[in-house]
Design a protein around this motif. Structure first.
Motif, short mmCIF file in Angstrom:
data_model
loop_
_atom_site.label_atom_id
_atom_site.label_comp_id
_atom_site.label_asym_id
_atom_site.label_seq_id
_atom_site.Cartn_x
_atom_site.Cartn_y
_atom_site.Cartn_z
N ASN A 121 0.72 -1.21 -0.13
CA ASN A 121 0.02 -0.13 0.07
C ASN A 121 0.95 1.24 -0.10
OD1 ASN A 121 -2.69 -1.29 0.51
ND2 ASN A 121 -1.68 -1.86 2.38
N VAL A 122 0.44 2.35 -0.74
CA VAL A 122 1.09 3.55 -0.78
C VAL A 122 0.12 4.47 -0.38
CG1 VAL A 122 2.31 5.10 -2.72
CG2 VAL A 122 2.92 2.79 -2.59
N ALA A 124 -0.26 8.99 0.23
CA ALA A 124 0.20 10.24 0.18
C ALA A 124 -0.65 11.21 1.29
CB ALA A 124 0.26 11.03 -1.21
N GLU A 161 -8.08 18.10 -3.85
CA GLU A 161 -7.16 16.81 -3.95
C GLU A 161 -7.65 16.10 -5.01
OE1 GLU A 161 -4.39 16.92 -2.79
OE2 GLU A 161 -3.70 14.63 -2.61
N ARG A 200 -6.65 17.76 -8.28
CA ARG A 200 -4.93 17.80 -8.15
C ARG A 200 -4.48 16.66 -8.75
NH1 ARG A 200 -1.55 20.40 -3.51
NH2 ARG A 200 -3.04 19.41 -2.45
N ASP A 258 -10.54 14.56 6.20
CA ASP A 258 -11.19 14.54 7.48
C ASP A 258 -11.67 15.99 7.94
OD1 ASP A 258 -9.08 15.80 8.78
OD2 ASP A 258 -8.14 13.85 9.53
N ASN A 283 -7.07 17.51 7.37
CA ASN A 283 -6.12 16.70 6.94
C ASN A 283 -6.67 15.88 5.71
OD1 ASN A 283 -4.12 16.68 9.05
ND2 ASN A 283 -5.92 15.55 10.11
N VAL A 284 -5.88 15.76 4.44
CA VAL A 284 -6.29 15.36 3.09
C VAL A 284 -5.07 14.07 2.95
CG1 VAL A 284 -6.46 15.52 0.77
CG2 VAL A 284 -7.39 17.43 2.34
N ALA A 285 -5.83 12.92 2.56
CA ALA A 285 -5.09 11.96 2.20
C ALA A 285 -5.32 11.18 0.78
CB ALA A 285 -5.04 10.64 3.04
N ALA A 286 -4.49 10.64 0.07
CA ALA A 286 -4.59 9.98 -1.07
C ALA A 286 -4.02 8.48 -0.87
CB ALA A 286 -4.04 10.55 -2.35
N LEU A 287 -4.77 7.61 -0.64
CA LEU A 287 -4.50 6.18 -0.65
C LEU A 287 -4.41 5.54 -1.80
CD1 LEU A 287 -6.52 5.30 2.55
CD2 LEU A 287 -4.37 6.28 2.55
N ARG A 288 -3.15 4.63 -2.19
CA ARG A 288 -3.20 3.74 -3.23
C ARG A 288 -3.28 2.25 -2.64
NH1 ARG A 288 -2.66 6.59 -7.96
NH2 ARG A 288 -2.10 8.94 -7.73
N PRO A 289 -4.25 1.77 -2.27
CA PRO A 289 -4.14 0.27 -1.71
C PRO A 289 -4.04 -0.52 -2.71
CG PRO A 289 -6.41 1.01 -1.79
CD PRO A 289 -5.45 2.18 -2.34
N ILE A 290 -3.48 -1.98 -1.94
CA ILE A 290 -3.19 -2.94 -3.11
C ILE A 290 -4.77 -3.69 -3.42
CG2 ILE A 290 -1.11 -3.38 -2.55
CD1 ILE A 290 -1.85 -5.63 -0.79
N TRP A 314 -7.93 -3.89 1.72
CA TRP A 314 -6.63 -2.76 2.27
C TRP A 314 -7.38 -1.02 2.18
CZ3 TRP A 314 -3.07 -3.36 5.98
CH2 TRP A 314 -2.53 -4.40 5.85
N GLN A 362 -7.31 0.83 5.56
CA GLN A 362 -6.50 1.97 5.62
C GLN A 362 -7.65 3.25 5.87
OE1 GLN A 362 -3.21 2.21 2.82
NE2 GLN A 362 -2.34 1.43 4.18
N LEU A 375 -7.57 5.89 9.32
CA LEU A 375 -7.25 7.36 9.29
C LEU A 375 -8.52 7.92 9.83
CD1 LEU A 375 -5.44 8.23 5.79
CD2 LEU A 375 -4.75 8.04 8.27
#
Lengths: 356, 356
Positions: free
Chosen positions: A157-158, A160, B85, B88, B153, B157-164, B168, B172, B176
């Motif tokens: 998992n990645v 940002a 986000e 972007r 949230d 906070n901002v998050a960009a997840l790249r889960p497998i 996941w 994830q 968060l």
């Protein structure tokens, strides 16, 4: 200059000394660094002055505990995925990676990643030592913000993160690390060459190497180390008390060393929060953060980490001057004694009157 | 077509009916939708056919519990940061937002966000109803992957997840969400117009509106609702037993309804996992997922959510056909009875022999 397999023992020793008791045990980082250097060849060590203003410098570190079962993926895929995501977001290739923290295992691990990625390593770090908290880095003092944190876990998992501040960057990174159950690689404070000038501690990697080389094979390694560091040798003695509490990601405690030989009759108490923070003798502060305080084995001059301190060990306590950046008002606000809850004014270690 | 404040009561009623007992209580979503429509004006409801192949469609939903103290930020800043986000990363502006799930509050909340962002809402969703798990969406069945999950949230906070994988992505996102302590907005399955064709359930928003309109002010609302849905009215009766266990983010349980009036002497048991899954009568399955099963108040035809089921309530149990996509082998693999642990073969609700 190229870093090879033969540099590893000296680098690891130096990083342990600069770890001031913390920064993670260097032993855990050596096997994968060794394997990576053997497999991928030497890593160029570059100076900041050699990088262009628009170079992309990426501090990398790991958070959470490494676990054996995940080592294969950790060593092979994690740095690659982290790099891919960093380059996707930055929109350009990484020029060099940097240790966020030169102290302890955090100073050795990036060498493995640099080898695996075929990238140069910058001769610099964000601390010139080890510190327990994420905002305790030179980049923060220089006004750069940790507004982008990129993580790659052992599962693949990645993420940002764009946190609102350093506290949330820590909280969110930990949450993802806990969710994946093991060590996670982190890149933050992505910088251009121009941004890095004045915002990193230059020469950290070669300093660690020099420190290691000064002691290995020397007849009197502690004397050699003391000289190389221009350190004060506060005490030689025997550990007579170790207090240690682990919680919230920190080791807190204290160690008392009773003087022996020419130091007989004297005693020092070192207070700890992951790293060695303050040395007291007869109730007086004789050295404090951000100056470096390291406990070394009196015979070998190898650094003793806070986790491995034990009753009866024969040790020497050394203290020496931190990077000038930490002595500025901005640096002092972040890592001075008051930042660790001590109501004392900082005095440079070289200005303390030697009690002995 | 434009969605205005006056459409809200019908939309909310319809979303509750399509929630099949779950999808979150619509009451919690109405105040902010009302405020957003009053403040920012009506929201265009667009059909997928009206969007270009390269349009950017963004399913949005919220995870975690909304908390009152965070409402202000939640309503003002969260959708904006999520949009920033998304745009972007996508590198182009959002064309329309979509409810990930039309059922329950998840069908109403996106209307508030669309109003706040000045964006159209797509007349579609990913379920045509509510389902308890993240992978139970039409996009997944159509082969799109949840390989990018963007979160904003209440803290900022901002998050960009790249889960497998989807598991996941869920793990994830939850980690968060828990770290920030409250409701988090999520965008996933970002799609182009071309990708969306055949991968979303079209007409969901207008279906919810029509359902609501069919019952509001009608002399016999349950009859009107049954007709509008082409549903089977399985039983009218009184709730005589409610079992409910909450844990791991799910409500699991069952409810028993004892027939009254023309249904006297008959009894059904509805099994629940957030949503109503299966109806049994005399040990026989009379309706099951993915067909829709909703318990409504016998007087008002308002849907009764699994959280508000209580002993003694007078209810009618309706069941009707799901979207044809769920009846394909691919759909059945994801949301058929076996996906919920039932060792039964699915039979369309309209093919079950009416017991009464």
């Amino acid at each position: 200059m190229q870093l090879t397999e033969s540099d590893l023992p000296a680098l690891a020793r130096g990083c342990a000394v600069l770890g001031t008791g913390g920064g993670g045990s260097v032993e855990t980082a050596i096997p994968s660094a060794l394997q990576a250097l053997r497999e991928h060849g030497p890593v160029p060590l570059v100076r900041l002055a050699d990088l262009d203003d628009d170079a992309l410098i990426v501090p990398m570190s790991s958070i959470g505990a490494p676990t054996v079962g995940h080592e294969m993926l950790a060593s092979a895929e994690q740095p690659k995925r982290l790099r891919e995501e960093v380059e996707r977001i930055a929109g350009r290739p990484i020029s060099a990676i940097m240790a966020g923290e030169i102290g302890g295992s955090n100073g050795v691990e990036p060498l493995a990643w640099a080898a695996q990625l075929g990238l140069p390593m910058l001769d610099a770090d964000g601390m010139g030592r080890a510190f327990p908290e994420l905002q305790m880095v030179s980049m923060h003092v220089a006004g750069l913000t940790s507004d982008l944190v990129i993580l790659a876990d052992v599962v693949g998992n990645v993420a940002a993160l764009r946190p609102i501040d350093a506290i949330w960057s820590e909280r969110q990174a930990r949450a993802l690390c806990v969710a994946s159950g093991a060590s996670t690689m982190m890149a933050n404070y992505l910088m251009s060459g121009a941004q890095a000038r004045g915002a990193v501690i230059e020469g950290s990697v070669s300093a660690a190497l020099d420190i290691g080389r000064a002691t290995i094979g020397h007849a009197d390694p502690v004397a050699a180390l003391t000289e190389r560091l221009a350190a004060r040798r506060l005490l030689d003695g025997k550990i007579v008390e170790v207090e240690r509490n682990t919680g919230g990601g920190f080791v807190r405690g204290a160690v008392v060393v009773d003087g022996t030989g020419s130091y007989a009759g004297r005693m020092v108490r070192i207070e700890i929060q992951n790293e060695n923070l303050v040395v007291f003798e007869s109730g007086e502060v004789v050295a404090s953060v951000p100056d470096l305080i390291t406990v070394v084995d009196t015979q070998t001059a190898e650094a003793v980490s806070t986790e491995t301190l034990r009753y009866g060990q024969r040790v020497s306590v050394l203290a020496w001057a931190c990077d000038p950046l930490w002595r500025t008002p901005e640096g002092m606000a972040v890592v001075g004694p008051r930042a660790f809850g001590y109501h004392i004014d900082y005095r440079p270690v070289e200005e303390h009157v030697h009690v002995g």
